[in-house]
Motif scaffolding. Structure first.
Motif, PDB file in Angstrom:
ATOM      1  N   ASP A 114       9.818 -21.035  46.175  1.00  0.00           N
ATOM      2  CA  ASP A 114      10.548 -21.711  45.096  1.00  0.00           C
ATOM      3  C   ASP A 114       9.823 -22.981  44.659  1.00  0.00           C
ATOM      4  OD1 ASP A 114      12.416 -19.755  45.259  1.00  0.00           O
ATOM      5  OD2 ASP A 114      13.960 -20.965  46.215  1.00  0.00           O
ATOM      6  N   ALA A 115       9.368 -23.772  45.633  1.00  0.00           N
ATOM      7  CA  ALA A 115       8.666 -25.008  45.303  1.00  0.00           C
ATOM      8  C   ALA A 115       7.359 -24.723  44.576  1.00  0.00           C
ATOM      9  CB  ALA A 115       8.405 -25.814  46.575  1.00  0.00           C
ATOM     10  N   SER A 116       6.658 -23.634  44.952  1.00  0.00           N
ATOM     11  CA  SER A 116       5.406 -23.287  44.277  1.00  0.00           C
ATOM     12  C   SER A 116       5.645 -22.960  42.816  1.00  0.00           C
ATOM     13  CB  SER A 116       4.744 -22.098  44.982  1.00  0.00           C
ATOM     14  OG  SER A 116       4.418 -22.414  46.321  1.00  0.00           O
ATOM     15  N   VAL A 117       6.726 -22.241  42.538  1.00  0.00           N
ATOM     16  CA  VAL A 117       7.037 -21.908  41.146  1.00  0.00           C
ATOM     17  C   VAL A 117       7.367 -23.173  40.362  1.00  0.00           C
ATOM     18  CG1 VAL A 117       8.704 -20.715  39.673  1.00  0.00           C
ATOM     19  CG2 VAL A 117       7.765 -19.568  41.667  1.00  0.00           C
ATOM     20  N   MET A 118       8.172 -24.067  40.942  1.00  0.00           N
ATOM     21  CA  MET A 118       8.520 -25.305  40.256  1.00  0.00           C
ATOM     22  C   MET A 118       7.284 -26.185  40.035  1.00  0.00           C
ATOM     23  SD  MET A 118      11.806 -25.452  39.540  1.00  0.00           S
ATOM     24  CE  MET A 118      11.440 -23.797  38.926  1.00  0.00           C
ATOM     25  N   LEU A 119       6.414 -26.273  41.036  1.00  0.00           N
ATOM     26  CA  LEU A 119       5.211 -27.083  40.879  1.00  0.00           C
ATOM     27  C   LEU A 119       4.224 -26.418  39.921  1.00  0.00           C
ATOM     28  CD1 LEU A 119       4.636 -28.323  44.541  1.00  0.00           C
ATOM     29  CD2 LEU A 119       5.798 -29.478  42.657  1.00  0.00           C
ATOM     30  N   GLY A 120       4.258 -25.083  39.824  1.00  0.00           N
ATOM     31  CA  GLY A 120       3.450 -24.411  38.816  1.00  0.00           C
ATOM     32  C   GLY A 120       3.895 -24.774  37.411  1.00  0.00           C
ATOM     33  N   MET A 121       5.210 -24.857  37.215  1.00  0.00           N
ATOM     34  CA  MET A 121       5.696 -25.309  35.920  1.00  0.00           C
ATOM     35  C   MET A 121       5.286 -26.745  35.649  1.00  0.00           C
ATOM     36  SD  MET A 121       8.065 -27.083  33.972  1.00  0.00           S
ATOM     37  CE  MET A 121       9.408 -27.552  35.054  1.00  0.00           C
ATOM     38  N   LEU A 122       5.278 -27.578  36.706  1.00  0.00           N
ATOM     39  CA  LEU A 122       4.852 -28.966  36.560  1.00  0.00           C
ATOM     40  C   LEU A 122       3.362 -29.045  36.204  1.00  0.00           C
ATOM     41  CD1 LEU A 122       6.200 -31.717  36.777  1.00  0.00           C
ATOM     42  CD2 LEU A 122       5.463 -31.840  39.153  1.00  0.00           C
ATOM     43  N   ALA A 123       2.573 -28.110  36.735  1.00  0.00           N
ATOM     44  CA  ALA A 123       1.149 -28.088  36.396  1.00  0.00           C
ATOM     45  C   ALA A 123       0.941 -27.755  34.922  1.00  0.00           C
ATOM     46  CB  ALA A 123       0.425 -27.078  37.284  1.00  0.00           C
ATOM     47  N   THR A 124       1.693 -26.777  34.400  1.00  0.00           N
ATOM     48  CA  THR A 124       1.572 -26.469  32.968  1.00  0.00           C
ATOM     49  C   THR A 124       2.048 -27.648  32.116  1.00  0.00           C
ATOM     50  OG1 THR A 124       3.768 -25.424  32.881  1.00  0.00           O
ATOM     51  CG2 THR A 124       1.885 -24.019  33.419  1.00  0.00           C
ATOM     52  N   LEU A 125       3.071 -28.361  32.601  1.00  0.00           N
ATOM     53  CA  LEU A 125       3.528 -29.542  31.881  1.00  0.00           C
ATOM     54  C   LEU A 125       2.445 -30.634  31.889  1.00  0.00           C
ATOM     55  CD1 LEU A 125       5.790 -31.052  30.408  1.00  0.00           C
ATOM     56  CD2 LEU A 125       6.670 -31.758  32.638  1.00  0.00           C
ATOM     57  N   THR A 126       1.681 -30.722  32.976  1.00  0.00           N
ATOM     58  CA  THR A 126       0.586 -31.690  33.035  1.00  0.00           C
ATOM     59  C   THR A 126      -0.468 -31.377  31.982  1.00  0.00           C
ATOM     60  OG1 THR A 126       0.974 -31.951  35.414  1.00  0.00           O
ATOM     61  CG2 THR A 126      -1.119 -32.742  34.547  1.00  0.00           C
ATOM     62  N   LEU A 127      -0.829 -30.104  31.862  1.00  0.00           N
ATOM     63  CA  LEU A 127      -1.795 -29.716  30.831  1.00  0.00           C
ATOM     64  C   LEU A 127      -1.271 -30.029  29.438  1.00  0.00           C
ATOM     65  CD1 LEU A 127      -2.959 -26.266  32.283  1.00  0.00           C
ATOM     66  CD2 LEU A 127      -4.106 -28.481  32.459  1.00  0.00           C
ATOM     67  N   ALA A 128       0.025 -29.773  29.240  1.00  0.00           N
ATOM     68  CA  ALA A 128       0.622 -30.112  27.944  1.00  0.00           C
ATOM     69  C   ALA A 128       0.617 -31.615  27.717  1.00  0.00           C
ATOM     70  CB  ALA A 128       2.047 -29.562  27.877  1.00  0.00           C
ATOM     71  N   GLY A 129       0.832 -32.394  28.794  1.00  0.00           N
ATOM     72  CA  GLY A 129       0.793 -33.840  28.666  1.00  0.00           C
ATOM     73  C   GLY A 129      -0.589 -34.347  28.285  1.00  0.00           C
ATOM     74  N   TRP A 130      -1.621 -33.683  28.810  1.00  0.00           N
ATOM     75  CA  TRP A 130      -2.982 -34.069  28.409  1.00  0.00           C
ATOM     76  C   TRP A 130      -3.194 -33.876  26.912  1.00  0.00           C
ATOM     77  CZ3 TRP A 130      -6.307 -31.363  32.771  1.00  0.00           C
ATOM     78  CH2 TRP A 130      -6.053 -32.010  33.983  1.00  0.00           C
ATOM     79  N   PHE A 131      -2.771 -32.722  26.421  1.00  0.00           N
ATOM     80  CA  PHE A 131      -2.940 -32.469  24.990  1.00  0.00           C
ATOM     81  C   PHE A 131      -2.069 -33.403  24.157  1.00  0.00           C
ATOM     82  CE2 PHE A 131      -1.613 -30.164  21.132  1.00  0.00           C
ATOM     83  CZ  PHE A 131      -2.865 -30.007  20.527  1.00  0.00           C
ATOM     84  N   LEU A 132      -0.846 -33.626  24.620  1.00  0.00           N
ATOM     85  CA  LEU A 132       0.048 -34.530  23.899  1.00  0.00           C
ATOM     86  C   LEU A 132      -0.501 -35.956  23.905  1.00  0.00           C
ATOM     87  CD1 LEU A 132       2.803 -34.400  22.430  1.00  0.00           C
ATOM     88  CD2 LEU A 132       3.881 -35.061  24.579  1.00  0.00           C
ATOM     89  N   GLY A 133      -1.111 -36.352  25.030  1.00  0.00           N
ATOM     90  CA  GLY A 133      -1.701 -37.686  25.096  1.00  0.00           C
ATOM     91  C   GLY A 133      -2.832 -37.861  24.102  1.00  0.00           C
ATOM     92  N   TRP A 134      -3.602 -36.790  23.897  1.00  0.00           N
ATOM     93  CA  TRP A 134      -4.679 -36.856  22.908  1.00  0.00           C
ATOM     94  C   TRP A 134      -4.137 -37.130  21.512  1.00  0.00           C
ATOM     95  CZ3 TRP A 134      -6.155 -32.786  19.271  1.00  0.00           C
ATOM     96  CH2 TRP A 134      -7.355 -33.066  18.599  1.00  0.00           C
ATOM     97  N   LEU A 135      -2.854 -36.750  21.280  1.00  0.00           N
ATOM     98  CA  LEU A 135      -2.272 -36.910  19.956  1.00  0.00           C
ATOM     99  C   LEU A 135      -1.549 -38.249  19.791  1.00  0.00           C
ATOM    100  CD1 LEU A 135      -0.740 -33.340  19.430  1.00  0.00           C
ATOM    101  CD2 LEU A 135      -2.900 -34.216  18.500  1.00  0.00           C
ATOM    102  N   ILE A 136      -0.861 -38.729  20.831  1.00  0.00           N
ATOM    103  CA  ILE A 136       0.063 -39.843  20.618  1.00  0.00           C
ATOM    104  C   ILE A 136      -0.223 -41.066  21.466  1.00  0.00           C
ATOM    105  CG2 ILE A 136       1.895 -38.213  20.025  1.00  0.00           C
ATOM    106  CD1 ILE A 136       3.184 -38.838  22.711  1.00  0.00           C
ATOM    107  N   VAL A 137      -1.131 -40.994  22.442  1.00  0.00           N
ATOM    108  CA  VAL A 137      -1.337 -42.144  23.327  1.00  0.00           C
ATOM    109  C   VAL A 137      -1.944 -43.303  22.551  1.00  0.00           C
ATOM    110  CG1 VAL A 137      -2.907 -42.971  25.137  1.00  0.00           C
ATOM    111  CG2 VAL A 137      -1.416 -41.035  25.570  1.00  0.00           C
ATOM    112  N   ALA A 162      14.454 -27.269  45.248  1.00  0.00           N
ATOM    113  CA  ALA A 162      14.241 -25.980  45.903  1.00  0.00           C
ATOM    114  C   ALA A 162      14.904 -25.940  47.274  1.00  0.00           C
ATOM    115  CB  ALA A 162      12.742 -25.711  46.026  1.00  0.00           C
ATOM    116  N   ALA A 163      14.868 -27.061  48.001  1.00  0.00           N
ATOM    117  CA  ALA A 163      15.510 -27.108  49.316  1.00  0.00           C
ATOM    118  C   ALA A 163      17.028 -27.002  49.199  1.00  0.00           C
ATOM    119  CB  ALA A 163      15.124 -28.404  50.036  1.00  0.00           C
ATOM    120  N   ILE A 164      17.613 -27.641  48.185  1.00  0.00           N
ATOM    121  CA  ILE A 164      19.066 -27.539  47.977  1.00  0.00           C
ATOM    122  C   ILE A 164      19.457 -26.102  47.686  1.00  0.00           C
ATOM    123  CG2 ILE A 164      20.932 -28.207  46.415  1.00  0.00           C
ATOM    124  CD1 ILE A 164      19.567 -30.921  46.127  1.00  0.00           C
ATOM    125  N   ARG A 165      18.654 -25.431  46.892  1.00  0.00           N
ATOM    126  CA  ARG A 165      18.963 -24.033  46.585  1.00  0.00           C
ATOM    127  C   ARG A 165      18.948 -23.168  47.849  1.00  0.00           C
ATOM    128  NH1 ARG A 165      15.497 -19.028  45.484  1.00  0.00           N
ATOM    129  NH2 ARG A 165      17.169 -17.533  45.173  1.00  0.00           N
TER     130      ARG A 165
END
Length: 463
Positions: A114-137, A162-165
């Motif tokens: 469960d934690a791996s899936v959640m952290l995988g989503m966080l990794a994709t959000l990091t990549l999106a943050g990089w692209f978003l930073g290029w636009l608005i930082v 994930a632990a609560i679940r």
């Protein structure tokens, strides 16, 4: 088999089940898609994170902090909804519980998946943050600052979620609806407690009250002097932006240690879930529980009369369908007793803040229970063979749910000589019924609509 091998097998099995789910790929895409809506812009769109009623200047560090705060506060219910309703919600307990394997390694393996899936989503959000930073930082773009601040805030929150679940799945009374209620309470407490201690100087003990990790990056090392910040929205947003030194708060005394401590607590909670695991057995009920079941159980079925005339509802099939849905939503004496209490509560005080929320809370459990039953995969295949199509039955469900809300509001309207309770009942009942049947149709269970409606109910109660 060693404990490590059991945990690895549990992790591998859970990840394989995740990988075959189309919902996993939607979750991984949620980061790039949702990042656009997480950051407030000057046009008023996005989630507003305000400092003394001003939006902050979007530096690289502030961008990572903003994404982390939104994820660790507002998006935790959505993440819990995914974990609780995904393919791993059904455990092969008929096999697992007769093996000699220890439950603690199994729980740790499932938590790691469960934690791996959640952290995988966080990794994709990091990549999106990089692209978003290029636009608005504003200023130099620092990818490390965006990543470090985002993960420091959000990763421990996801691990704890994930632990609560896993813990809720381990105990009988939290495997069902009571677990959803318990999570809603925990989520609200996790947001309220950090704000309550924000006026205290920074320390490891104070930062441990901040499970989402949002206070110190916005307040800094000095104690908060009042409502210095807001998350979500504010009605008094002023023009202009302010510069916030987020690293002053991130590197404050005890903050980083508290984030790592919460990550460690998540591992301990997952291990505790294996230690307190309760098998899926039917327990013998005591005298009091048996008496309550007998009191609230439905009565015996009517006597069959072979030469009885046809039911009157045959002449009006749709009206009979609405009546049937009405009875199924309000089935059981316990629902009727609770409904009587809701009617009495609605006779006193402000109906908008007493009677209407009480009626909605009752309807949440009645609506989602029946919607989950009627939209189950096996039963849906059967109902498709009936004379009236499923979409007509869903329309009847909405009308019946609205009818229950109206019925609960009529005594309050009569006592007050006002149409306000009736208008509220029609609007709230129809909205709750539509949400319940739509989410139950999509998820084929009662869990998703129940959690969403509970969150909406809290918003309705507090507004």
């Amino acid at each position: 088999m060693s404990g490590f091998a059991i945990a690895r097998s549990s992790l591998t099995t859970s990840l394989k089940r995740y990988s075959r789910s189309w919902a996993l790929w939607l979750v991984l895409l949620a980061g790039p898609i949702g990042a656009r809506f997480m950051i407030a812009r000057d046009d008023g769109t996005g989630v507003q994170i305000a400092i003394r009623n001003h939006l902050p200047i979007m530096t690289s560090g502030m961008l990572g902090v903003s994404l982390g705060i939104v994820v660790s506060t507002l998006l935790l219910p959505i993440a819990y909804l995914y974990l609780r309703s995904n393919v791993t919600r059904r455990q092969p307990w008929q096999i697992e519980e007769v093996t000699a394997a220890q439950r603690i390694p199994i729980a740790l393996g499932r938590w790691a998946a469960d934690a791996s899936v959640m952290l995988g989503m966080l990794a994709t959000l990091t990549l999106a943050g990089w692209f978003l930073g290029w636009l608005i930082v504003s200023g130099p773009l620092d990818l490390i600052e965006i990543s470090w601040t985002l993960w420091l805030i959000a990763a421990p929150s996801f691990m704890g979620l994930a632990a609560i679940r896993i813990l809720f799945d381990a105990m009988r009374w939290t495997r069902g609806a009571w677990g959803d209620v318990a999570f809603l309470i925990l989520w609200l407490v996790s947001i309220a407690m950090p704000a309550a201690v924000s006026s205290l100087p920074t320390s490891f003990a104070v930062n441990m009250y901040d499970f989402p990790g949002f206070v110190r990056p916005m307040v800094g090392t000095a104690p908060s002097a009042g409502p210095d910040f807001s998350i979500g929205s504010t009605n008094a947003l002023k023009p202009g932006r302010v510069r916030l030194n987020v690293f002053e708060g991130l590197y404050a005394e005890g903050y980083i240690a508290s984030r790592f401590a919460w990550a460690g607590i998540a591992v301990l909670v997952a291990a505790l879930a294996g230690l307190v695991y309760q098998p899926h057995t039917v327990r013998r009920k005591g005298r009091i529980a048996g008496a309550i079941d007998r009191l609230t159980a439905a009565g015996p079925p009517p006597v069959v009369i072979a030469d009885a005339p046809p039911a009157r509802s045959i002449a009006l099939p749709f009206a009979g369908l609405v009546l049937g849905e009405f009875r199924l939503i309000g089935s059981g004496r316990l629902f009727l007793l609770a409904g009587a209490g809701v009617v009495i509560a609605g006779l006193f005080g402000d109906y908008r803040h007493i009677g209407s929320p009480a009626a909605l809370l009752l309807l949440v459990f009645g609506l989602v229970a029946h919607a989950g039953r009627s939209e189950a995969r096996g039963l849906l295949a059967l109902t498709q063979t009936t004379f009236q199509p499923p979409m007509l039955r869903r329309l009847a469900f909405v009308l019946a749910g609205t009818g229950w809300a109206l019925l609960l509001a009529l005594p309050a309207a009569a006592v007050r000589f006002s149409v306000e309770p009736v208008v509220l009942a029609l609007a709230v009942g129809a909205a709750a019924s539509v949400v319940a049947v739509v989410l139950a149709t999509i998820s084929r269970s009662a869990f998703a609509p129940r959690l969403v409606l509970l969150v909406l109910w809290y918003g309705y109660l507090s507004s």
